[in-house]
Design a protein around this motif. Structure first.
Motif, PDB file in Angstrom:
ATOM      1  N   PHE A   1       0.844  -1.200   0.000  1.00 11.81           N
ATOM      2  CA  PHE A   1       0.000   0.000   0.000  1.00 11.81           C
ATOM      3  C   PHE A   1       0.876   1.244   0.000  1.00 11.81           C
ATOM      4  N   VAL A   2       0.601   2.166  -0.923  1.00 14.70           N
ATOM      5  CA  VAL A   2       1.340   3.421  -1.030  1.00 14.70           C
ATOM      6  C   VAL A   2       0.341   4.569  -1.015  1.00 14.70           C
ATOM      7  N   VAL A   3       0.607   5.576  -0.197  1.00 14.69           N
ATOM      8  CA  VAL A   3      -0.259   6.756  -0.139  1.00 14.69           C
ATOM      9  C   VAL A   3       0.612   8.000  -0.295  1.00 14.69           C
ATOM     10  N   SER A   4       0.164   8.918  -1.141  1.00 15.39           N
ATOM     11  CA  SER A   4       0.924  10.134  -1.427  1.00 15.39           C
ATOM     12  C   SER A   4      -0.016  11.329  -1.499  1.00 15.39           C
ATOM     13  N   THR A   5       0.502  12.477  -1.121  1.00 15.35           N
ATOM     14  CA  THR A   5      -0.192  13.736  -1.362  1.00 15.35           C
ATOM     15  C   THR A   5       0.518  14.450  -2.502  1.00 15.35           C
ATOM     16  N   PHE A   6      -0.233  15.168  -3.319  1.00  7.23           N
ATOM     17  CA  PHE A   6       0.402  15.911  -4.405  1.00  7.23           C
ATOM     18  C   PHE A   6      -0.260  17.270  -4.555  1.00  7.23           C
ATOM     19  N   ASN A   7       0.551  18.229  -4.995  1.00  9.74           N
ATOM     20  CA  ASN A   7       0.055  19.589  -5.152  1.00  9.74           C
ATOM     21  C   ASN A   7       0.941  20.326  -6.144  1.00  9.74           C
ATOM     22  N   LEU A   8       0.342  21.231  -6.892  1.00  6.61           N
ATOM     23  CA  LEU A   8       1.075  22.032  -7.870  1.00  6.61           C
ATOM     24  C   LEU A   8       1.564  23.306  -7.204  1.00  6.61           C
ATOM     25  N   GLU A   9       2.862  23.552  -7.314  1.00  5.11           N
ATOM     26  CA  GLU A   9       3.446  24.742  -6.707  1.00  5.11           C
ATOM     27  C   GLU A   9       3.091  25.986  -7.518  1.00  5.11           C
ATOM     28  N   ALA A  10       3.198  27.137  -6.876  1.00 12.66           N
ATOM     29  CA  ALA A  10       3.003  28.397  -7.585  1.00 12.66           C
ATOM     30  C   ALA A  10       4.029  28.517  -8.708  1.00 12.66           C
ATOM     31  N   VAL A  11       3.693  29.297  -9.717  1.00  8.76           N
ATOM     32  CA  VAL A  11       4.555  29.423 -10.894  1.00  8.76           C
ATOM     33  C   VAL A  11       5.945  29.903 -10.486  1.00  8.76           C
ATOM     34  N   LEU A  12       6.971  29.224 -11.010  1.00 12.96           N
ATOM     35  CA  LEU A  12       8.359  29.580 -10.732  1.00 12.96           C
ATOM     36  C   LEU A  12       8.959  30.264 -11.956  1.00 12.96           C
ATOM     37  N   PRO A  13       9.337  31.528 -11.868  1.00 16.59           N
ATOM     38  CA  PRO A  13      10.008  32.176 -13.003  1.00 16.59           C
ATOM     39  C   PRO A  13      11.435  31.665 -13.132  1.00 16.59           C
ATOM     40  N   ASN A  14      11.845  31.339 -14.351  1.00 12.61           N
ATOM     41  CA  ASN A  14      13.190  30.801 -14.560  1.00 12.61           C
ATOM     42  C   ASN A  14      14.274  31.797 -14.198  1.00 12.61           C
TER      43      ASN A  14
ATOM     44  N   LYS B   1       9.324   0.329  -8.928  1.00  6.48           N
ATOM     45  CA  LYS B   1      10.208   0.161  -7.774  1.00  6.48           C
ATOM     46  C   LYS B   1       9.630  -0.767  -6.712  1.00  6.48           C
ATOM     47  N   ASN B   2       8.312  -0.895  -6.677  1.00  4.89           N
ATOM     48  CA  ASN B   2       7.662  -1.691  -5.633  1.00  4.89           C
ATOM     49  C   ASN B   2       6.942  -2.873  -6.269  1.00  4.89           C
ATOM     50  N   SER B   3       7.544  -4.022  -6.178  1.00  5.59           N
ATOM     51  CA  SER B   3       6.948  -5.217  -6.781  1.00  5.59           C
ATOM     52  C   SER B   3       5.764  -5.748  -5.978  1.00  5.59           C
ATOM     53  N   HIS B   4       5.608  -5.274  -4.736  1.00  2.18           N
ATOM     54  CA  HIS B   4       4.504  -5.732  -3.882  1.00  2.18           C
ATOM     55  C   HIS B   4       3.275  -4.832  -3.994  1.00  2.18           C
ATOM     56  N   LEU B   5       3.335  -3.802  -4.818  1.00  2.00           N
ATOM     57  CA  LEU B   5       2.276  -2.798  -4.869  1.00  2.00           C
ATOM     58  C   LEU B   5       0.951  -3.396  -5.338  1.00  2.00           C
ATOM     59  N   LYS B   6      -0.091  -3.188  -4.529  1.00  2.00           N
ATOM     60  CA  LYS B   6      -1.442  -3.616  -4.882  1.00  2.00           C
ATOM     61  C   LYS B   6      -2.455  -2.472  -4.806  1.00  2.00           C
ATOM     62  N   GLU B   7      -2.166  -1.503  -3.957  1.00  2.00           N
ATOM     63  CA  GLU B   7      -3.119  -0.397  -3.774  1.00  2.00           C
ATOM     64  C   GLU B   7      -2.350   0.911  -3.617  1.00  2.00           C
ATOM     65  N   ILE B   8      -2.817   1.942  -4.297  1.00  2.04           N
ATOM     66  CA  ILE B   8      -2.194   3.257  -4.203  1.00  2.04           C
ATOM     67  C   ILE B   8      -3.285   4.305  -4.016  1.00  2.04           C
ATOM     68  N   THR B   9      -3.040   5.236  -3.109  1.00  4.77           N
ATOM     69  CA  THR B   9      -4.013   6.281  -2.776  1.00  4.77           C
ATOM     70  C   THR B   9      -3.363   7.640  -2.905  1.00  4.77           C
ATOM     71  N   PHE B  10      -4.089   8.565  -3.527  1.00  4.20           N
ATOM     72  CA  PHE B  10      -3.622   9.941  -3.672  1.00  4.20           C
ATOM     73  C   PHE B  10      -4.549  10.870  -2.902  1.00  4.20           C
ATOM     74  N   TYR B  11      -3.955  11.909  -2.311  1.00  2.00           N
ATOM     75  CA  TYR B  11      -4.710  12.985  -1.668  1.00  2.00           C
ATOM     76  C   TYR B  11      -4.348  14.302  -2.346  1.00  2.00           C
ATOM     77  N   SER B  12      -5.364  15.115  -2.630  1.00  2.00           N
ATOM     78  CA  SER B  12      -5.120  16.414  -3.257  1.00  2.00           C
ATOM     79  C   SER B  12      -6.245  17.367  -2.881  1.00  2.00           C
ATOM     80  N   ASP B  13      -6.114  18.621  -3.331  1.00  2.00           N
ATOM     81  CA  ASP B  13      -7.196  19.577  -3.118  1.00  2.00           C
ATOM     82  C   ASP B  13      -8.285  19.355  -4.163  1.00  2.00           C
TER      83      ASP B  13
END
Length: 331
Positions: free
Chosen positions: A159-172, A232-244
Motif C-alpha cells: 500500500f502506497v499513499v501520497s499527497t500531491f500539489n502544484l506549486e506556484a509558478v516559478l520564473p526561470n 520500484k515496488n513489486s509488492h504494490l497492490k493499492e495506491i491512494t492519492f490525496y489532493s485539493d
C-alpha cells in the motif's frame, strides 16, 4: 539599629520586613482584570494551515496594538474606569495571551472566514450553523482518513499513499538585471508528490514551452508517478492519492482517465484511490517541498530547468528526486 537590637550571639534573630510594603507603582489587580476582559472581547481565529499543533490564535488583520489601546481608552472613559498606560496593556497582551496581530501567512478558508465574520456581527442563522458544522465534520473526516492511511503505509508494503500539489509558478530568471529578466523570463511548473509511508518527495518539472497547468499535464504526471512507483515496488497492490478539490487540475475526468489507464496497464495494482481534502483545508505534506524550494530559491542567482534545479536537492532530510518532463508523448 533594628538589626543590632535583634542580634543575639552575633546572629540576627528578628523578622525581615523588606518587601512587605505594597509598591505604589503596581497596577491594581482590578485594573489588570479590566484590561484582560477587553482583550478577550476581540474575536480570534485559529490558523487553518499550521502544520504543527499550535494554540496560537489570530486577531483581525485590521487591528493593531495601538488601535486596541485606543478602543480601551474609549471604553475606560465610557465606563469611568482608571486608564492604565499602554506599556501595561502591552505587557498583559504579550505575556498572558498567545495572540498574533498579523494575518497568518497561510491562506484562510473562505467558509470559515465568512462564518466568523457573521458571528461577530450577530448575523448567523440556522443554515450558516448547519453549513459550518458540516464543513468542520468533513474536514475532520478527511484528516482522519489520511492519518489512518499514513499509518497503514508505514507497515504495509503493498500500500502506497501520497499527497500531491502544484506549486506556484516559478520564473526561470532570478536575476534582477532588467534586460536579462525580461528577455529570459519563462514560467516553470512543479508538481510535487510526497510519500507518507517513507517521507520521500518527488518533483515533476516542466516549463511553459512543453505544457501548461491544466488537467492534461497533471494527469500525465500522475501516470508517470504511478509507473515509477510500480516499477520500484513489486509488492504494490493499492495506491491512494490525496489532493485539493481544484476542478481545473485535479478533480476532473482527465485525471480520472489517467488513473484508469494506469490501472489497466499494471495488472498487479488492484485499487487506485483519489481522495480530496475539504475545501479550504487542503494543507498537506507536499506543501513542505514547496517551502523548501522557496527558501532555496532566495539564495539562487540563476534558475534554469536545464541545470537540474539545484535548489530542489539537499533542502530536506531526504533529498528530493526531480524529473524534467516533456509531454509530447503523453498528452
Amino acid at each position: 539599629m533594628y538589626a543590632l537590637k535583634k542580634k543575639q550571639h552575633g546572629v540576627f534573630v528578628g523578622v525581615d520586613n523588606r518587601g512587605k510594603t505594597p509598591s505604589v507603582n503596581n497596577t491594581p489587580e482590578i485594573d489588570r482584570h479590566f484590561i484582560r476582559k477587553h482583550i478577550k472581547s476581540f474575536l480570534t481565529v485559529l490558523s487553518h494551515y499550521t502544520r504543527k499543533d499550535s494554540n496560537r490564535q489570530y486577531l483581525s488583520a485590521n487591528l493593531s496594538l495601538k488601535k486596541m489601546f485606543y478602543l480601551y481608552e474609549e471604553l475606560c472613559m465610557k465606563k469611568r474606569k482608571k486608564l492604565c498606560k499602554i506599556n501595561i496593556y502591552r505587557e498583559i497582551f504579550c505575556t498572558e495571551y498567545n495572540l498574533a496581530l498579523h494575518r497568518p501567512k497561510k491562506a484562510q478558508c473562505s467558509i470559515c472566514t465568512v462564518y466568523y465574520e457573521k458571528k461577530q456581527q450577530g448575523e448567523l442563522d440556522d443554515d450558516d450553523e448547519e453549513q459550518f458544522v458540516r464543513h468542520q465534520r468533513n474536514k475532520e473526516s478527511s484528516r482522519g482518513q489520511k492519518s489512518k492511511d499514513k499509518q497503514r503505509a508505514k507497515t504495509d508494503k503493498s500500500f502506497v499513499v501520497s499527497t500531491f500539489n502544484l506549486e506556484a509558478v516559478l520564473p526561470n530568471s532570478c536575476s534582477m538585471v532588467g534586460d536579462l529578466y525580461s528577455k529570459r523570463c519563462m514560467s516553470t511548473y512543479n508538481l510535487s508528490f510526497y510519500s507518507l509511508g517513507d517521507g520521500k518527495g518527488t518533483c515533476y518539472l516542466w516549463d511553459e514551452v512543453n505544457g501548461g497547468r491544466g488537467s492534461n499535464e497533471i494527469g500525465s504526471c500522475i501516470l508517470m508517478h504511478i509507473n515509477s512507483v510500480a516499477e520500484k515496488n513489486s509488492h504494490l497492490k493499492e495506491i491512494t492519492f490525496y489532493s485539493d478539490t481544484c476542478g481545473g487540475q485535479n478533480r476532473n475526468q482527465y485525471v480520472a482517465s489517467a488513473m484508469l489507464y494506469a490501472f489497466n496497464q499494471h495488472k498487479s495494482i488492484e485499487i487506485i484511490n483519489h481522495k480530496f481534502f475539504e475545501r479550504g483545508h487542503s494543507e498537506m505534506e507536499a506543501d513542505s517541498i514547496h517551502s523548501a524550494v522557496e527558501r532555496a530559491k532566495k539564495n539562487t542567482q540563476k534558475l534554469s530547468l536545464t541545470v537540474g534545479y539545484s535548489c530542489f536537492n539537499g533542502q530536506k532530510e531526504e533529498p528530493l528526486r526531480s524529473n524534467s518532463n516533456e509531454f509530447s508523448g503523453l498528452l
